[in-house]
Design an enzyme around this catalytic site. Structure first.
Site, PDB file in Angstrom:
ATOM      1  N   ARG A  95      -0.213  -9.640  -1.908  1.00 19.23           N
ATOM      2  CA  ARG A  95      -0.149  -8.609  -0.873  1.00 19.23           C
ATOM      3  C   ARG A  95       0.732  -9.084   0.274  1.00 19.23           C
ATOM      4  NH1 ARG A  95      -4.216  -5.038   0.117  1.00 19.23           N
ATOM      5  NH2 ARG A  95      -2.796  -4.284   1.713  1.00 19.23           N
ATOM      6  N   CYS A 142      -0.314   6.422  -7.158  1.00 17.93           N
ATOM      7  CA  CYS A 142       0.830   5.542  -6.902  1.00 17.93           C
ATOM      8  C   CYS A 142       0.657   4.139  -7.476  1.00 17.93           C
ATOM      9  CB  CYS A 142       1.073   5.442  -5.395  1.00 17.93           C
ATOM     10  SG  CYS A 142       1.387   7.013  -4.577  1.00 17.93           S
ATOM     11  N   ARG A 173       4.332  -3.166 -12.612  1.00 17.68           N
ATOM     12  CA  ARG A 173       5.108  -4.376 -12.868  1.00 17.68           C
ATOM     13  C   ARG A 173       4.304  -5.366 -13.695  1.00 17.68           C
ATOM     14  NH1 ARG A 173       6.989  -4.638  -6.588  1.00 17.68           N
ATOM     15  NH2 ARG A 173       8.875  -3.354  -6.732  1.00 17.68           N
ATOM     16  N   LYS A 199       8.188   6.164  -3.132  1.00 17.51           N
ATOM     17  CA  LYS A 199       7.225   5.693  -4.134  1.00 17.51           C
ATOM     18  C   LYS A 199       5.814   5.583  -3.564  1.00 17.51           C
ATOM     19  CE  LYS A 199       8.004   0.693  -3.549  1.00 17.51           C
ATOM     20  NZ  LYS A 199       6.652   0.386  -3.085  1.00 17.51           N
TER      21      LYS A 199
END
Length: 307
Positions: free
Chosen positions: A147, A240, A130, A81
């Site tokens: 993060r 991405c 998400r 991914k």
């Protein structure tokens, strides 16, 4: 093939090292001698701010790819991914092993599922995909960025910075942290990132003996499913980090693909689906992307970049 050790380049996070060691063990079972080489990437060094604000694709892959091209390592192991769809000259995706779960996981401090979280609960996730889907399902929640590696994110949750966070099921399972999963948010309820749960093994394009050897780790169904997902992503020119989801899978010998593009606030969710022969994975991905573009996907993706 040379009897020299195969040098695997990888990020130094616990999850990346698990993935690299898994590939190394598989190659050792085939008779190879393997070494692991840790490489720092931009995404690892720059830990502040959203990933999307770093301004380029490949923040977790570029340095490792460069090391392969320079001959400092022989192959790279990526979370698929994280691997941009645009091919780097001189490199090729030698193998995609069998995919683990592609689902997302909700991890909460109270053990509650998504539907049971109180209004105003703070959910942490660094993924725009998400964030958008969570806002569509629960617009009353506060969705904020986060993060760090898996351990760092879990520490932030446990310290009370968030009421819940969303991580990949595959990563938690690989790190033996599946006990932290309160709910699996899998498709069709929540579509994963293209390639989520799968690994990508990259080698130099001209290294035929190594390509043949590493190719033994290829899983055909996983390759077809992820090829379709990545072909969809490539035609959308989304990168991405955009709010794009894709779910490819083989059902009864047929490849099916569901695609999604969302607005960041979750108010608009575009969906498209197609199915066909696994041999036509690339075309199937393009078909789903074209349907999404016809619905206005380009505008949603552009609006996300401007946000």
């Amino acid at each position: 093939m040379s009897t020299s050790p195969i040098r695997i380049g990888t990020r130094a996070s616990k999850l990346a090292l698990w993935q690299a060691h898994w590939v190394a063990d598989e190659l050792r079972q085939l008779g190879a001698t393997v070494e692991i080489v840790e490489i720092a990437t931009q995404g690892d060094v720059q830990q502040s701010g959203p990933i999307a604000q770093l301004g380029l694709q490949g923040v977790f892959t570029k340095e490792i790819q460069a090391a392969v091209l320079r001959g400092e390592v022989d192959l790279a192991v990526h979370s698929l991914k994280d691997l941009p769809t645009e091919t780097v000259a001189g490199l090729t995706l030698a193998a995609v092993p069998e995919r683990a779960s592609c689902a997302d996981a909700l991890v909460s401090t109270t053990g509650r599922k998504l539907k049971d979280l109180p209004p105003g609960a703070k959910i942490g996730t660094g993924s725009l995909r998400r964030q958008a889907q969570l806002r569509a399902m629960r617009p009353d929640l506060v969705i904020e960025g986060i993060r760090g590696n898996v351990g760092t994110r879990l520490s932030k949750l446990d310290s009370g910075e968030y009421d819940a966070i969303v991580l990949a099921v595959a990563g938690l399972n690989r790190l033996e942290l599946s006990v932290r999963i309160c709910e699996k948010l899998g498709p069709p309820q929540m579509l994963p990132a293209p390639g989520q749960g799968a690994l990508g093994i990259e080698c130099r394009a001209g290294d035929e003996p190594l390509l043949t050897f590493v190719g033994q780790l290829e899983h055909l169904d996983t390759r077809a499913a992820t090829d379709a997902e990545r072909a969809m992503l490539a035609l959308l020119h989304a990168g991405c980090s955009a709010p794009v989801g894709a779910w490819g899978r083989i059902d009864d010998g047929k490849l099916s693909l569901d695609g999604l593009v969302a607005s960041l606030d979750g108010s608009r969710i575009l969906r498209a689906s197609a199915s066909g022969a696994a041999a036509n994975a690339q075309q199937l991905g393009k078909q789903v992307a074209e349907e999404l573009l016809a619905q206005g996907a380009e505008q949603l993706i552009h609006a996300t970049r401007e946000a």
